[in-house]
Design a protein around this motif. Structure first.
Motif, PDB file in Angstrom:
ATOM      1  N   ALA A   1     132.021 120.816 -63.328  1.00  0.00           N
ATOM      2  CA  ALA A   1     131.716 122.098 -62.680  1.00  0.00           C
ATOM      3  C   ALA A   1     130.860 121.823 -61.450  1.00  0.00           C
ATOM      4  N   THR A   2     131.510 121.527 -60.334  1.00  0.00           N
ATOM      5  CA  THR A   2     130.829 121.164 -59.092  1.00  0.00           C
ATOM      6  C   THR A   2     131.721 121.497 -57.909  1.00  0.00           C
ATOM      7  N   LEU A   3     131.124 121.609 -56.732  1.00  0.00           N
ATOM      8  CA  LEU A   3     131.903 121.788 -55.504  1.00  0.00           C
ATOM      9  C   LEU A   3     132.316 120.448 -54.905  1.00  0.00           C
ATOM     10  N   SER A   4     131.769 119.366 -55.407  1.00  0.00           N
ATOM     11  CA  SER A   4     132.040 118.027 -54.869  1.00  0.00           C
ATOM     12  C   SER A   4     133.523 117.671 -55.049  1.00  0.00           C
ATOM     13  N   PRO A   5     134.155 117.155 -54.014  1.00  0.00           N
ATOM     14  CA  PRO A   5     133.617 116.493 -52.816  1.00  0.00           C
ATOM     15  C   PRO A   5     133.444 117.388 -51.586  1.00  0.00           C
ATOM     16  N   GLY A   6     133.416 118.679 -51.746  1.00  0.00           N
ATOM     17  CA  GLY A   6     133.309 119.574 -50.593  1.00  0.00           C
ATOM     18  C   GLY A   6     134.681 119.944 -50.058  1.00  0.00           C
ATOM     19  N   ARG A   7     134.822 121.156 -49.550  1.00  0.00           N
ATOM     20  CA  ARG A   7     136.141 121.696 -49.201  1.00  0.00           C
ATOM     21  C   ARG A   7     136.863 120.895 -48.125  1.00  0.00           C
TER      22      ARG A   7
END
Length: 298
Positions: free
Chosen positions: A271-277
């Motif tokens: 549950a993370t945004l990594s690696p970024g959009r």
């Protein structure tokens, strides 16, 4: 400089070893374990196979003894081999360390062990254009756990720290990340296997050989690569992307990655945004990309 000066001594010792004239540090002298089983090698043999260990190089007696011990521990405890693999090991200190030696079959080259002597130079003589931990000024880990290789999973992440675009800035950024993780989080080492700067250089973390701390639940079966920056807003450079692609090719060529490895983003398993959009959009175009992770997800 020490590495360049000492290679001559190593070469002389290697030549003397092949002629049977070199003093060898016996297994007892370097503190090695006895094999769980032995198979005698028919002699004389007519084939010598040269290899490298793909571990950090050693340049002192103490460091080389410890390195050979670590290799034996990995071979016997993790791989369940009878003994350390190569017949002999050559350290950067110019000394030769006994493995199975002249008399016993080693485990160094599949299909050729029963008719050859295997000699491994301690070090990684294929750098994959990686800035080593020593070169960027990193601390040694407080503990290591060896990663079973080859692995078939590469997880891409970002650090969410400021992006760096110069050699000095990137070295300092990696140092800061390691200091934070070791001093404040009490981790063994910096987390990701490798870090990629905006200068197009790859920085060694735990590397190919050691378990990292980058993706909870997946560390013991994957390589983690972190792009330095926050790619919700930053945009990966062509130099960064090309450096990672070259690193992955080198990983396959040197047996660290399987030829059919997969690439995923950390957000697919955590549950993370990594690696970024912005980085996410890029890696999804790679041929190694795995879209459906249901078969590998914990």
């Amino acid at each position: 400089m020490f590495r360049k000066l000492n290679i001559f001594a190593v070469f002389i010792c290697f030549c003397e070893l092949v002629r049977g004239e070199c003093d060898v540090v016996t297994k007892k002298q370097w503190g090695g374990l006895q094999p769980t089983h032995v198979q005698y090698l028919p002699r004389p043999v007519d084939l010598v196979i040269i290899q490298h260990t793909a571990t950090p190089m050693c340049t002192t007696d103490t460091a080389c003894k410890n390195r050979v011990k670590n290799i034996q521990d990995y071979h016997m405890d993790t791989l369940n081999w009878w003994d350390i693999g190569s017949s002999f090991y050559v350290g950067g200190n110019g000394k030769v360390y006994e493995g199975p030696g002249w008399l016993h079959v080693g485990a160094h080259t599949y299909g050729y062990n029963k008719r050859s002597i295997g000699i491994s130079f301690i070090g990684n003589y294929e750098k994959c254009d990686v800035v080593t931990k020593k070169e960027w000024g990193g601390l040694e880990p407080t503990h290591v756990q060896y990663l079973p290789r080859p692995v078939d999973l590469v997880i891409i992440q970002h650090t969410t720290t400021p992006m760096c675009t110069t050699d000095t800035a990137c070295k300092n950024e990696v140092k800061s990340i390691q200091d934070y993780l070791m001093d404040f989080m009490d981790w063994w080492d910096i987390g990701s296997s490798f870090y990629v700067g905006g200068n197009g250089k790859v920085y060694e973390g735990p590397g190919w050989l050691h378990v990292g701390a980058h993706t909870y639940g997946y560390n013991k079966r994957s390589i983690g690569i972190s792009f330095i920056g926050n790619y919700e807003t930053d945009v990966p450079t062509a130099q960064q992307l090309n450096a990672v692609k070259a690193l992955l090719r080198c990983g396959v060529e040197n047996g660290h990655l399987t030829s059919n490895y997969h690439v995923i983003g950390a957000k697919q398993v955590l549950a993370t945004l990594s690696p970024g959009r912005n980085l996410w959009a890029e890696i999804r175009t790679w041929p190694e990309w795995m879209d459906d992770v249901s078969s590998i997800k914990n």
